[in-house]
Design a protein around this motif. Sequence first.
Motif, mmCIF file in Angstrom:
data_model
loop_
_atom_site.group_PDB
_atom_site.id
_atom_site.type_symbol
_atom_site.label_atom_id
_atom_site.label_comp_id
_atom_site.label_asym_id
_atom_site.label_seq_id
_atom_site.Cartn_x
_atom_site.Cartn_y
_atom_site.Cartn_z
ATOM 1 N N TYR B 33 1.047 -1.110 0.126
ATOM 2 C CA TYR B 33 0.098 0.071 0.047
ATOM 3 C C TYR B 33 0.871 1.313 0.155
ATOM 4 C CZ TYR B 33 -3.981 -2.943 1.172
ATOM 5 O OH TYR B 33 -4.932 -3.890 1.140
ATOM 6 N N ALA B 38 2.496 -4.694 2.842
ATOM 7 C CA ALA B 38 1.441 -5.253 3.664
ATOM 8 C C ALA B 38 1.330 -6.804 3.606
ATOM 9 C CB ALA B 38 0.092 -4.982 3.014
ATOM 10 N N PRO B 57 -3.413 -12.890 13.051
ATOM 11 C CA PRO B 57 -3.655 -11.652 14.223
ATOM 12 C C PRO B 57 -4.439 -10.552 13.273
ATOM 13 C CG PRO B 57 -1.580 -11.943 13.861
ATOM 14 C CD PRO B 57 -2.073 -13.097 13.144
ATOM 15 N N SER B 58 -5.082 -9.722 13.898
ATOM 16 C CA SER B 58 -5.802 -8.606 12.985
ATOM 17 C C SER B 58 -4.415 -7.720 12.261
ATOM 18 C CB SER B 58 -6.380 -7.574 13.981
ATOM 19 O OG SER B 58 -6.974 -6.566 13.388
ATOM 20 N N GLY B 59 -4.964 -7.202 11.232
ATOM 21 C CA GLY B 59 -3.994 -6.310 10.393
ATOM 22 C C GLY B 59 -2.824 -7.309 9.873
ATOM 23 N N CYS B 60 -3.045 -8.515 9.793
ATOM 24 C CA CYS B 60 -1.730 -9.176 9.097
ATOM 25 C C CYS B 60 -2.030 -9.372 7.677
ATOM 26 C CB CYS B 60 -1.652 -10.562 9.983
ATOM 27 S SG CYS B 60 -2.878 -11.849 9.309
ATOM 28 N N GLY B 61 -3.099 -8.991 7.217
ATOM 29 C CA GLY B 61 -3.096 -9.119 5.640
ATOM 30 C C GLY B 61 -4.185 -10.117 5.118
ATOM 31 N N LYS B 62 -5.020 -10.680 5.994
ATOM 32 C CA LYS B 62 -6.010 -11.704 5.584
ATOM 33 C C LYS B 62 -6.999 -11.125 4.506
ATOM 34 C CE LYS B 62 -7.420 -12.168 9.603
ATOM 35 N NZ LYS B 62 -6.752 -11.244 10.248
ATOM 36 N N SER B 63 -7.338 -9.901 4.778
ATOM 37 C CA SER B 63 -8.526 -9.532 3.904
ATOM 38 C C SER B 63 -7.505 -8.665 2.534
ATOM 39 C CB SER B 63 -9.281 -8.128 4.391
ATOM 40 O OG SER B 63 -9.891 -8.385 5.545
ATOM 41 N N THR B 64 -6.678 -8.374 2.768
ATOM 42 C CA THR B 64 -5.503 -7.850 1.780
ATOM 43 C C THR B 64 -5.322 -9.162 0.606
ATOM 44 O OG1 THR B 64 -4.732 -6.200 3.063
ATOM 45 C CG2 THR B 64 -3.395 -6.782 0.940
ATOM 46 N N ILE B 76 -7.781 0.082 -5.360
ATOM 47 C CA ILE B 76 -7.234 1.292 -4.539
ATOM 48 C C ILE B 76 -6.009 1.586 -5.430
ATOM 49 C CG2 ILE B 76 -6.209 1.297 -2.287
ATOM 50 C CD1 ILE B 76 -7.786 -1.092 -1.549
ATOM 51 N N ILE B 78 -3.248 3.202 -4.424
ATOM 52 C CA ILE B 78 -2.038 3.192 -3.854
ATOM 53 C C ILE B 78 -1.419 1.732 -3.902
ATOM 54 C CG2 ILE B 78 -1.953 5.226 -2.909
ATOM 55 C CD1 ILE B 78 -2.354 3.654 -0.248
ATOM 56 N N GLN B 111 -15.508 -7.749 4.634
ATOM 57 C CA GLN B 111 -15.450 -7.859 6.166
ATOM 58 C C GLN B 111 -16.550 -7.309 6.629
ATOM 59 O OE1 GLN B 111 -11.560 -7.178 7.592
ATOM 60 N NE2 GLN B 111 -12.139 -7.439 9.706
HETATM 61 N N1 LIG Z 1 -6.668 0.596 1.780
HETATM 62 C C1 LIG Z 1 -5.381 0.555 2.594
HETATM 63 N N2 LIG Z 1 -4.497 1.551 2.339
HETATM 64 C C2 LIG Z 1 -3.477 1.386 3.185
HETATM 65 N N3 LIG Z 1 -2.997 0.368 4.080
HETATM 66 C C3 LIG Z 1 -4.050 -0.755 4.048
HETATM 67 C C4 LIG Z 1 -5.133 -0.624 3.377
HETATM 68 N N4 LIG Z 1 -6.083 -1.830 3.576
HETATM 69 C C5 LIG Z 1 -5.182 -2.322 4.634
HETATM 70 N N5 LIG Z 1 -3.904 -1.886 4.845
HETATM 71 C C6 LIG Z 1 -3.036 -2.189 5.615
HETATM 72 O O1 LIG Z 1 -2.729 -3.582 5.409
HETATM 73 C C7 LIG Z 1 -2.610 -4.452 6.241
HETATM 74 C C8 LIG Z 1 -3.283 -5.566 6.246
HETATM 75 O O2 LIG Z 1 -4.637 -5.286 6.387
HETATM 76 P P1 LIG Z 1 -5.811 -6.119 6.225
HETATM 77 O O3 LIG Z 1 -7.075 -5.460 6.041
HETATM 78 O O4 LIG Z 1 -5.469 -7.269 5.054
HETATM 79 O O5 LIG Z 1 -5.777 -7.174 7.575
HETATM 80 P P2 LIG Z 1 -6.612 -8.209 8.258
HETATM 81 O O6 LIG Z 1 -5.620 -9.477 8.246
HETATM 82 O O7 LIG Z 1 -7.865 -8.408 7.384
HETATM 83 O O8 LIG Z 1 -6.860 -7.755 9.724
HETATM 84 P P3 LIG Z 1 -8.593 -7.908 10.491
HETATM 85 O O9 LIG Z 1 -8.327 -9.265 11.028
HETATM 86 O O10 LIG Z 1 -8.341 -6.901 11.476
HETATM 87 O O11 LIG Z 1 -9.604 -7.864 9.349
HETATM 88 C C9 LIG Z 1 -2.860 -3.548 7.655
HETATM 89 O O12 LIG Z 1 -1.559 -3.257 7.954
HETATM 90 C C10 LIG Z 1 -3.551 -2.236 7.223
HETATM 91 O O13 LIG Z 1 -3.290 -1.375 7.776
#
Ligand SMILES: Nc1ncnc2c1ncn2[C@@H]1O[C@H](COP(=O)(O)OP(=O)(O)OP(=O)(O)O)[C@@H](O)[C@H]1O
Lengths: 344, 189, 455
Positions: B33, B38, B57-64, B76, B78, B111
């Motif tokens: 990003y 990420a 864990p939260s924020g580890c990048g699953k959704s990404t 997105i 960027i 999500q």
């Molecule tokens: N649109 C975005 N722009 C910049 N950074 C992003 C964006 N979306 C996610 N990130 C960053 O990418 C990383 C991974 O985010 P992601 O949403 O994939 O986490 P996650 O594993 O799904 O977490 P959760 O369990 O909390 O949903 C995080 O550090 C987040 O801050």
Amino acid sequence: MKATNLIALAAAGIVAAATGAQARDQVAVAGSSTVLPYASIVAEAFGENFDFPTPVVESGGSSAGLKKFCEGVGEATIDIANASRAIREKEIKACAENGVTEIIEVRIGYDGIVFASQTDGPAFTAFTPDQWYHALAAKQIVDGELVDNPNMKWSDVDPSLPDVEIAAFIPGTKHGTREVFEEKVILAGCEESGAMAKMTGDLGMSEDDAEDACMEVRADGKSVDIDGDYTETLSRIDANSNGIGVFGLAFYENNTDKLKVATMSGVVPSTESISTGEYPVSRPLFFYVKKAHIGVVPGLKEFASFFVSDAVAGPSGPLAQYGLVADPELADTQAAIAAEDVMN
Amino acid sequence: MNLETSEMYDHNQAKAVVEHDVKFQCEGVDVYYGESHAIKDVSVDLLDKTVTAFIGPSGCGKSTFLRCLNRMNDTIDICRVTGSLKLDSEDIYDRKVDPVQLRARVGMVFQKPNPFPKSIFDNVAYGPRIHGLTSKKSELEEIVEKSLRKAAIWNEVKDRLHAPGTGLSGGQQQRLCIARAIGPPPRCC
Amino acid sequence: MTDAAMPPAAAAGPSRKPKKSLHVLDDNTRRRNGAERRFRILGGCAVGTGVLALVVLLISILSAGLPSFQQTFLKAEIYLDPAVLDPSGERDPEAISKILTFSYSPMIKGSLTALAEELEAQGAENLTPKMLADMVSGAANAKLRDYVIANPDEIGKTVEFEFLTNARIDQYLKGKVTRESAALDSRVDVAQLNAADELVASGAMEKRFNWDFITAPDASENRPEAAGLGVALLGSLYMMLIVLCLALPIGVAASIYLEEFARKNFLTDVIEVNISNLAAVPSIVFGILGLAIFINMMHLPNSAPIVGGLVLTLMTLPTIIIATRASLKAVPPSIRDAALGVGASKMQAVFHHVLPLAAPGILTGTILGLAQALGETAPLLLIGMVAFVRDYPDAPPGGLFEPATGLPVQVYNFTQRADPAFVERASGAIIVLLVFLVIMNLVAIILRRRFERRW
Ligand SMILES: Nc1ncnc2c1ncn2[C@@H]1O[C@H](COP(=O)(O)OP(=O)(O)OP(=O)(O)O)[C@@H](O)[C@H]1O
Ligand SMILES: [Mg+2]
């Protein structure tokens, strides 16, 4: 999304229509706001009495009207320019440059310029050009020297005048009326009082310089230029009981309940005193016809002749009723239009 | 290509179905990003007809990572994805791939529940409609019912199909989104 | 409710006295409540001032303008004199139409002689037939002439007509002209006021609602009583139509493109800044632009609604674009994700989901822009719409090229006239303009409700 399509279609239609402009079938008039009421009265009557469409009359001032008039020949340009002064050499030249070589000058009558104040204000009942010169000129001769006008009150100008601050509301420079005011009141006063002679004699100024010096109006707030119409002058007078304003006779006659008029050199302004020439401050009103448009724009010649016909511009016609001073030489004007005589 | 997920079932079936084909083959995937990195070098194979869960864990990048699978990250500005992601051995980040066509095959539930501000019926019917699956009303109704049943929400909403989807509870909304994602020819992720 | 919200001390037992009673406000709470109270008072004052200003404005406009919707009429029997109207006696329409309106004045005067004598006997002293005839509007001649041309067979008969009275008499019945002002006024005589009183008492003269004020064209300075807003209304309507048809699609399309499709780069930034700047450009500049482009370059006609509409479109576009972009931005991105996630194309996502959600905002912006355009005078000044126009323009599209004025221009025109009766008409025109603005805003609210109900 039907509505969107419909709007888009309409938009396309408008744009398409805009590219194919159509022929103009009504006379287009523009110019002096002093002539505007007369022109609109005639336009209205013309539309009522003839099968031609009612002419469209714009105001905006003599100079603006003549400028538009001189923009060229063709449907996009106006047919008639109204003016509260004669066309100038410069304007004739500008016209010629743009192909407007044949201009018919039509004098419709005379307009008086009157000096009026609030009905219950100070006793401004009689003036002379001399007094106006001393009240409004930017420079005056005091002890043989040209200095800034020292007069602050009317009584400074002449002890017989009321003891109140000078507050004059005069037409702005874009009005044809201003020119008349400067020439027939200020300049006349300058000559009358002998100031002119002193300037050319003792002070050794040239004739032109002296004239300019005479006619320069003071800019210290005692005299206020009104760029709008007489309605604006009227509201300024309404707000200032010491104010005195410059109006057209017709405007004054429509508002005699609010304004009292002053005599000039002892003559009461009226259509009679103006037509005899007794009242000094009056000027002819004109309109100018583009000869090239006669026969192209329907009704143009008819409108011009109707304007100066006896029934309209004569002493008992609607224009005189409104305040125009009928031209004693109206018959000549009528003949000139019939013959389409152009200016040289 | 029928990974009916996105809801992450918390049981590991991968080993039990080894004989299934590999549907998604991801190798050395990195996601950035802007400056921030990420996802770092992820390689994973996703199997056909299998529920796969990502846990972390939260924020580890699953959704990404999920968003990479149907190129939702393209929206997105960027975001930058490198590495190879293959669906049926075709690179989905190939220049010839149109992401819209890809997304029609790879569905996604987000999500946070995000039903359209339309009726429950229209929410589910939207996919089939734009993909031209059917023009008959009865068939559409059938698809909608089937999708809602699969998402286990049919019983709760069958009496108010024309009520707004946004009026459901959070959990119901999410199930509605699942039904919506499997409304078009059901796909994955 | 989560566990964390419970005071941890609560477990200790019900009898324990709290250190701080919730029944007593602590300093911090009191301070915050005080701040809130002061803000409420200030807010109330601000709203109050605004409402007061509005009420004062409305009262002054309504009291000045409402009388213009009423006009005084006089019933009179007119002998259609064949000697005047048809000297040849052949009832030849050609010959009849040769008789100009001016010839009708003596005929009206002649017909009123008897009435004048009667009125004089009843107490209107010094009333001459000319004075009585002067009480009738100049528009009466045209009305008579039109009637005679349409019904040549009536020549020689006595027909009852209803004429407008002249403005001074009308203003007298409306209380604006008094006997004191009439004594100074060269345009009206006290004898005429006495006659008016008699005529009102006998029922021949009455003041009533006058549709012509709304539908009739402008009139010259000699007859303020006949002046109406018809041409101005049509002109304004045409211009609004053009603005709506051009500014709405162009503005919405431009905003959607800029907001949803265009890449964010230097160029779009420049465009964005320029659009915001355009919204703040004085409207007269658009007039100058319109004069240069539409009239001087494209040779569109002067004074025509098409040019006014195009100029106002240019003026309204930034407003619409800014409003549309703001409402597009306000649509949550999750909706776009949802649509893209089911496989909709970007265009489908925008048109099926984003645009309907943004519609209320777009509509509000558009109607605000239209309202602004409706009340605009300055740019019209330069393109010749501040004019005396009496002929109604045809129906569109042809009529878009014919001369017309607009409502705000008509207000300006009326205020420039010498006769004080025009002041009332200017206020009346403002009321009509306000009514249109209110209607437009109501439509905006109704449409917004409609769209919002579709969630
Ligand atoms: N649109 C975005 N722009 C910049 N950074 C992003 C964006 N979306 C996610 N990130 C960053 O990418 C990383 C991974 O985010 P992601 O949403 O994939 O986490 P996650 O594993 O799904 O977490 P959760 O369990 O909390 O949903 C995080 O550090 C987040 O801050
Ligand atoms: Mg997540």
